[in-house]
Design a protein around this motif. Structure first.
Motif, PDB file in Angstrom:
ATOM      1  N   GLY A 162       0.810  -1.208   0.000  1.00 65.77           N
ATOM      2  CA  GLY A 162       0.000   0.000   0.000  1.00 65.77           C
ATOM      3  C   GLY A 162       0.844   1.259   0.000  1.00 65.77           C
ATOM      4  O   GLY A 162       0.530   2.231  -0.707  1.00 65.77           O
ATOM      5  N   LEU A 163       1.933   1.269   0.760  1.00 62.15           N
ATOM      6  CA  LEU A 163       2.807   2.439   0.784  1.00 62.15           C
ATOM      7  C   LEU A 163       3.517   2.649  -0.547  1.00 62.15           C
ATOM      8  O   LEU A 163       3.805   3.797  -0.929  1.00 62.15           O
ATOM      9  N   ALA A 164       3.799   1.576  -1.252  1.00 60.35           N
ATOM     10  CA  ALA A 164       4.526   1.684  -2.517  1.00 60.35           C
ATOM     11  C   ALA A 164       3.627   2.009  -3.705  1.00 60.35           C
ATOM     12  O   ALA A 164       4.078   2.639  -4.664  1.00 60.35           O
ATOM     13  N   ARG A 165       2.362   1.607  -3.637  1.00 59.79           N
ATOM     14  CA  ARG A 165       1.508   1.721  -4.813  1.00 59.79           C
ATOM     15  C   ARG A 165       0.420   2.797  -4.708  1.00 59.79           C
ATOM     16  O   ARG A 165      -0.092   3.246  -5.732  1.00 59.79           O
ATOM     17  N   VAL A 171       8.787  -3.883  -4.033  1.00 57.76           N
ATOM     18  CA  VAL A 171       7.597  -3.493  -4.806  1.00 57.76           C
ATOM     19  C   VAL A 171       7.904  -2.272  -5.659  1.00 57.76           C
ATOM     20  O   VAL A 171       7.445  -2.171  -6.813  1.00 57.76           O
ATOM     21  N   LEU A 172       8.687  -1.331  -5.137  1.00 56.67           N
ATOM     22  CA  LEU A 172       9.050  -0.158  -5.928  1.00 56.67           C
ATOM     23  C   LEU A 172       9.861  -0.545  -7.164  1.00 56.67           C
ATOM     24  O   LEU A 172       9.834   0.174  -8.174  1.00 56.67           O
ATOM     25  N   GLY A 173      10.566  -1.661  -7.099  1.00 51.84           N
ATOM     26  CA  GLY A 173      11.348  -2.103  -8.242  1.00 51.84           C
ATOM     27  C   GLY A 173      10.559  -2.877  -9.284  1.00 51.84           C
ATOM     28  O   GLY A 173      11.114  -3.231 -10.334  1.00 51.84           O
ATOM     29  N   VAL A 174       9.280  -3.137  -9.020  1.00 47.39           N
ATOM     30  CA  VAL A 174       8.436  -3.855  -9.982  1.00 47.39           C
ATOM     31  C   VAL A 174       7.717  -2.838 -10.861  1.00 47.39           C
ATOM     32  O   VAL A 174       7.098  -1.889 -10.349  1.00 47.39           O
ATOM     33  N   ASP A 175       7.779  -3.036 -12.155  1.00 47.76           N
ATOM     34  CA  ASP A 175       7.139  -2.119 -13.095  1.00 47.76           C
ATOM     35  C   ASP A 175       5.620  -2.173 -12.929  1.00 47.76           C
ATOM     36  O   ASP A 175       5.011  -3.254 -12.954  1.00 47.76           O
ATOM     37  N   ARG A 176       5.005  -0.996 -12.782  1.00 48.87           N
ATOM     38  CA  ARG A 176       3.548  -0.934 -12.639  1.00 48.87           C
ATOM     39  C   ARG A 176       2.814  -1.473 -13.861  1.00 48.87           C
ATOM     40  O   ARG A 176       1.686  -1.949 -13.761  1.00 48.87           O
TER      41      ARG A 176
END
Length: 280
Positions: free
Chosen positions: A105-108, A172-177
């Motif tokens: 949740g914090l990352a997305r 999670v920040l390193g995963v492409d949206r």
């Protein structure tokens, strides 16, 4: 002038080589001294655990597995080890159940107070465990709740949670949206994206979070000191209490076994998550 210049030219590479050799020797000596500084206490503890007599000393005056046998057959240490293992497993599961969705949740998501929530979740890293243990003890006393495995597990979840949140948040920040957006456009529900796409991608981070949480809980002594009881004593607390009235090699044997558990956990993690995958 030409002869003198050509005569002095070959001395430059020799000086450079000599300086390089001195720097390499100094670096090697520094690394050796640093390793000795780090490993010397471990070598002393491991060596003392093989002392055959009832005296903790190094180097040992012989080699004996007597104290390992005594430690593995001691109700005090075995019972405390089971408590530590149960609490570490439950604390790790609790930290994962709370920390992984929070980190996602914090990352997305962008919402008001996100920084405050992030700071709150990571605050156990800033607050001394001594302060947290005392605060939890006062809260439990005010609520008239006796110490148990449940209360101790909740305390350990508190100290494990930041490691899960920080590790998973970075992954999670390193995963492409666009991967999640493509799955959503194909009709996948958010929970399906979360379980079948995102979690497999960040699996190395999950393994790292599990390792950190387990070791932090299993080896914790400061926070546990305020929350344990006679029936729920953990292994680090039992070791601390044992040292107060006895100083025989059994304590060195228990400490060596604890180090062995940590080494096995790190080796298992390295097999599950190779270093080349972490770099990628």
């Amino acid at each position: 002038m030409t002869d003198s210049a050509t005569a002095s030219t070959p001395t430059m590479p020799r000086r450079t080589t000599r300086r390089f050799d001195l720097a390499r020797t100094a670096l090697f000596a520094y690394v050796v001294l640093f390793l000795l500084f780090i490993l010397a206490p471990l070598i002393v503890v491991i060596g003392s655990s093989f002392e055959p007599r009832e005296l903790l000393r190094f180097p040992p005056q012989g080699l004996s597995l007597r104290w390992y046998h005594q430690a593995l057959n001691s109700d005090l240490f075995v019972g405390a080890a089971w408590n530590s293992l149960i609490i570490a497993v439950l604390a790790t599961l609790g930290a994962l159940l709370l920390g992984v969705p929070a980190a996602y949740g914090l990352a997305r998501f962008d919402f008001r107070g996100r920084e405050a929530v992030s700071g709150l979740l990571n605050s156990p890293l800033l607050v001394p465990e001594l302060v947290m243990g005392l605060a939890l003890l006062q809260i439990l006393a005010g609520l008239h709740i006796a110490s148990s495995l449940v209360t101790l597990t909740f305390g350990h979840i508190l100290i494990c949670l930041p490691y899960v949140v920080r590790t998973i948040h970075s992954a999670v920040l390193g995963v492409d949206r666009s991967i999640e957006e493509a799955a959503a456009n194909l009709g996948a529900a958010r929970w399906r994206i979360y379980l079948t796409i995102l979690l497999p991608i960040i699996r190395p981070a999950l393994y790292a979070a599990i390792l950190f949480s387990f070791l932090m809980s299993f080896d914790n002594a400061v926070l546990s000191l305020f929350l344990v009881s006679a029936r729920t004593s953990t292994l680090p607390i039992s070791v601390y209490n044992y040292v107060q009235y006895s100083l025989d090699p059994a304590i060195a044997a228990v400490s060596t076994l604890l180090m062995a558990v940590s080494v096995v956990a790190l080796f298992t993690a390295s097999r599950l998550v190779p270093l080349d995958r972490i770099k990628q």
